[in-house]
Design a protein around this motif. Structure first.
Motif, mmCIF file in Angstrom:
data_model
loop_
_atom_site.group_PDB
_atom_site.id
_atom_site.type_symbol
_atom_site.label_atom_id
_atom_site.label_comp_id
_atom_site.label_asym_id
_atom_site.label_seq_id
_atom_site.Cartn_x
_atom_site.Cartn_y
_atom_site.Cartn_z
ATOM 1 N N TRP A 155 0.839 -1.204 0.000
ATOM 2 C CA TRP A 155 0.000 0.000 0.000
ATOM 3 C C TRP A 155 0.872 1.251 0.000
ATOM 4 C CZ3 TRP A 155 -0.278 4.102 3.328
ATOM 5 C CH2 TRP A 155 -1.329 4.998 3.072
ATOM 6 N N ALA A 156 1.876 1.280 0.875
ATOM 7 C CA ALA A 156 2.751 2.464 0.961
ATOM 8 C C ALA A 156 3.510 2.643 -0.353
ATOM 9 C CB ALA A 156 3.724 2.315 2.125
ATOM 10 N N ALA A 157 4.077 1.553 -0.880
ATOM 11 C CA ALA A 157 4.883 1.669 -2.106
ATOM 12 C C ALA A 157 4.035 2.180 -3.265
ATOM 13 C CB ALA A 157 5.505 0.314 -2.447
ATOM 14 N N VAL A 158 2.812 1.676 -3.370
ATOM 15 C CA VAL A 158 1.941 2.106 -4.470
ATOM 16 C C VAL A 158 1.576 3.572 -4.296
ATOM 17 C CG1 VAL A 158 -0.290 1.751 -5.593
ATOM 18 C CG2 VAL A 158 1.069 -0.217 -4.880
ATOM 19 N N SER A 159 1.258 3.989 -3.063
ATOM 20 C CA SER A 159 0.876 5.407 -2.933
ATOM 21 C C SER A 159 2.056 6.334 -3.195
ATOM 22 C CB SER A 159 0.168 5.762 -1.628
ATOM 23 O OG SER A 159 0.486 4.881 -0.637
ATOM 24 N N TYR A 160 3.267 5.955 -2.783
ATOM 25 C CA TYR A 160 4.410 6.830 -3.079
ATOM 26 C C TYR A 160 4.766 6.792 -4.578
ATOM 27 C CZ TYR A 160 4.798 8.150 1.705
ATOM 28 O OH TYR A 160 4.509 8.689 2.935
ATOM 29 N N ALA A 161 4.534 5.668 -5.213
ATOM 30 C CA ALA A 161 4.783 5.609 -6.666
ATOM 31 C C ALA A 161 3.797 6.528 -7.391
ATOM 32 C CB ALA A 161 4.648 4.174 -7.170
ATOM 33 N N ARG A 162 2.537 6.504 -6.957
ATOM 34 C CA ARG A 162 1.528 7.355 -7.613
ATOM 35 C C ARG A 162 1.812 8.829 -7.396
ATOM 36 N NH1 ARG A 162 -3.479 3.485 -6.023
ATOM 37 N NH2 ARG A 162 -3.187 2.026 -7.744
ATOM 38 N N GLY A 163 2.387 9.155 -6.231
ATOM 39 C CA GLY A 163 2.608 10.567 -5.911
ATOM 40 C C GLY A 163 4.038 11.023 -6.188
ATOM 41 N N LEU A 164 4.800 10.212 -6.911
ATOM 42 C CA LEU A 164 6.232 10.523 -7.090
ATOM 43 C C LEU A 164 6.441 11.885 -7.759
ATOM 44 C CD1 LEU A 164 9.090 9.407 -6.729
ATOM 45 C CD2 LEU A 164 8.959 8.590 -9.074
ATOM 46 N N ASP A 165 7.369 12.651 -7.187
ATOM 47 C CA ASP A 165 7.715 13.956 -7.742
ATOM 48 C C ASP A 165 9.019 13.793 -8.523
ATOM 49 O OD1 ASP A 165 8.419 16.517 -8.295
ATOM 50 O OD2 ASP A 165 8.466 17.210 -6.203
ATOM 51 N N ALA A 166 8.914 13.845 -9.853
ATOM 52 C CA ALA A 166 10.090 13.611 -10.693
ATOM 53 C C ALA A 166 11.157 14.686 -10.494
ATOM 54 C CB ALA A 166 9.679 13.531 -12.158
ATOM 55 N N ALA A 167 10.789 15.784 -9.865
ATOM 56 C CA ALA A 167 11.779 16.844 -9.610
ATOM 57 C C ALA A 167 12.775 16.419 -8.529
ATOM 58 C CB ALA A 167 11.070 18.126 -9.205
ATOM 59 N N THR A 168 12.495 15.320 -7.833
ATOM 60 C CA THR A 168 13.396 14.896 -6.746
ATOM 61 C C THR A 168 14.364 13.794 -7.189
ATOM 62 O OG1 THR A 168 11.954 13.118 -5.922
ATOM 63 C CG2 THR A 168 11.536 15.339 -5.067
ATOM 64 N N LEU A 169 14.464 13.552 -8.503
ATOM 65 C CA LEU A 169 15.269 12.418 -8.970
ATOM 66 C C LEU A 169 16.772 12.670 -8.952
ATOM 67 C CD1 LEU A 169 13.137 11.051 -11.960
ATOM 68 C CD2 LEU A 169 13.184 10.267 -9.589
ATOM 69 N N ASP A 170 17.185 13.929 -8.799
ATOM 70 C CA ASP A 170 18.644 14.141 -8.756
ATOM 71 C C ASP A 170 19.189 14.163 -7.325
ATOM 72 O OD1 ASP A 170 17.595 16.518 -8.084
ATOM 73 O OD2 ASP A 170 18.529 17.696 -9.701
ATOM 74 N N ASP A 171 18.417 13.621 -6.409
ATOM 75 C CA ASP A 171 18.800 13.497 -5.007
ATOM 76 C C ASP A 171 20.022 12.567 -4.869
ATOM 77 O OD1 ASP A 171 18.905 12.891 -2.334
ATOM 78 O OD2 ASP A 171 16.821 12.193 -2.177
ATOM 79 N N PRO A 172 21.129 13.029 -4.264
ATOM 80 C CA PRO A 172 22.308 12.166 -4.106
ATOM 81 C C PRO A 172 22.010 10.897 -3.305
ATOM 82 C CG PRO A 172 22.789 14.437 -3.412
ATOM 83 C CD PRO A 172 21.332 14.389 -3.759
ATOM 84 N N ALA A 173 20.970 10.934 -2.468
ATOM 85 C CA ALA A 173 20.620 9.746 -1.678
ATOM 86 C C ALA A 173 20.176 8.586 -2.565
ATOM 87 C CB ALA A 173 19.507 10.088 -0.687
ATOM 88 N N LEU A 174 19.873 8.863 -3.821
ATOM 89 C CA LEU A 174 19.403 7.787 -4.711
ATOM 90 C C LEU A 174 20.562 7.043 -5.364
ATOM 91 C CD1 LEU A 174 16.393 9.515 -6.497
ATOM 92 C CD2 LEU A 174 16.432 8.185 -4.391
ATOM 93 N N ARG A 175 21.783 7.553 -5.185
ATOM 94 C CA ARG A 175 22.932 6.895 -5.823
ATOM 95 C C ARG A 175 23.418 5.731 -4.979
ATOM 96 N NH1 ARG A 175 25.738 12.026 -6.424
ATOM 97 N NH2 ARG A 175 24.539 13.274 -7.891
#
Ligand code: DC
Length: 219
Positions: A59-79
């Motif tokens: 449930w959590a994963a689906v709701s965060y996927a639906r609400g994903l903000d593509a502007a946050t994709l250059d976050d260094p934490a994702l590397r």
């Protein structure tokens, strides 16, 4: 299907195969947009964990996927490999994959063209891509690359065997899942980078793409 879209180049393959670097260089070469689709799954995993949920919480994963903000994709934490391992867990959930499809397809159609790299671009996201590459290398060589990156970053605690085990575990999860498993599309070209440095791999990629696009133009 409308031909108003730009050219689409799909680049799939396992972790540490070199596909991300190749995708960026290919996009620069052709003057196309580039989307590292792994970042979408990495961002979903980040958002789920930051909110205090478990990665397996559908449930959590689906709701965060639906609400994903593509502007946050250059976050260094994702590397880094750990963020990738966590992404691979939420990527098993079919509704998460479905929620991320629309963004990927809209991106793929951006003129004058787009390069998308991931696991299921040539098979599910853009089955009608103009050129498809499946970039791979042996697990041992991919583990060596990752191991050298860790050493270069000053990590002296993670051993080669642990890196290899993590690569194998991720491969198994990505190719073993029921929904959109990692696999080479029937009409993709295989690019094995086991023996290739990045420049040679890039040259080979451009050669394969040009040949494929040229064949279509001639058809
Ligand atoms: O390409 P990457 O290492 O950043 O991807 C991280 C994880 O995200 C990968 O192990 C599986 C998932 N993924 C996916 O399922 N489909 C994609 N198109 C891209 C990534």
């Amino acid at each position: 299907m409308s031909r108003m879209r730009g050219m689409i180049i799909a680049i799939d393959g396992p972790a540490a195969s070199g596909k991300g670097t190749i995708a960026k260089l290919v996009a620069e070469h052709f003057g196309f947009h580039c989307l590292d689709t792994g970042l979408l799954y990495r961002a979903v995993a980040r958002d789920v964990e930051r909110a205090g949920f478990r990665l397996e919480d559908t449930w959590a994963a689906v709701s965060y996927a639906r609400g994903l903000d593509a502007a946050t994709l250059d976050d260094p934490a994702l590397r880094g490999a750990e963020a990738g391992d966590r992404a691979s867990v939420v990527a098993k959930i079919p509704e998460v994959r479905r929620a991320l499809l629309k963004y990927q397809r809209a991106f793929a159609e951006r003129p004058p063209g787009a390069v998308l790299d991931g696991r299921d671009i040539g098979t599910v996201v853009c089955p009608d891509a103009d050129a498809k590459l499946f970039v791979t290398a042996t697990a041992e060589v991919r583990a060596e690359r990752r191991f050298s990156e860790l050493r270069a970053r000053g990590d002296t605690t993670t051993g080669y065997a642990a890196v290899l085990a993590a690569i194998r575990e991720r491969d198994a999860r990505d190719s073993g899942r029921a929904d959109a498993p990692m696999k080479m599309a029937a009409d993709a070209d295989l690019l094995d980078t086991t023996q290739l440095g990045i420049e040679a791999a890039f040259d080979a990629a451009v050669g394969l793409i040009k040949r494929k696009i040229g064949q279509q133009g001639a058809a």
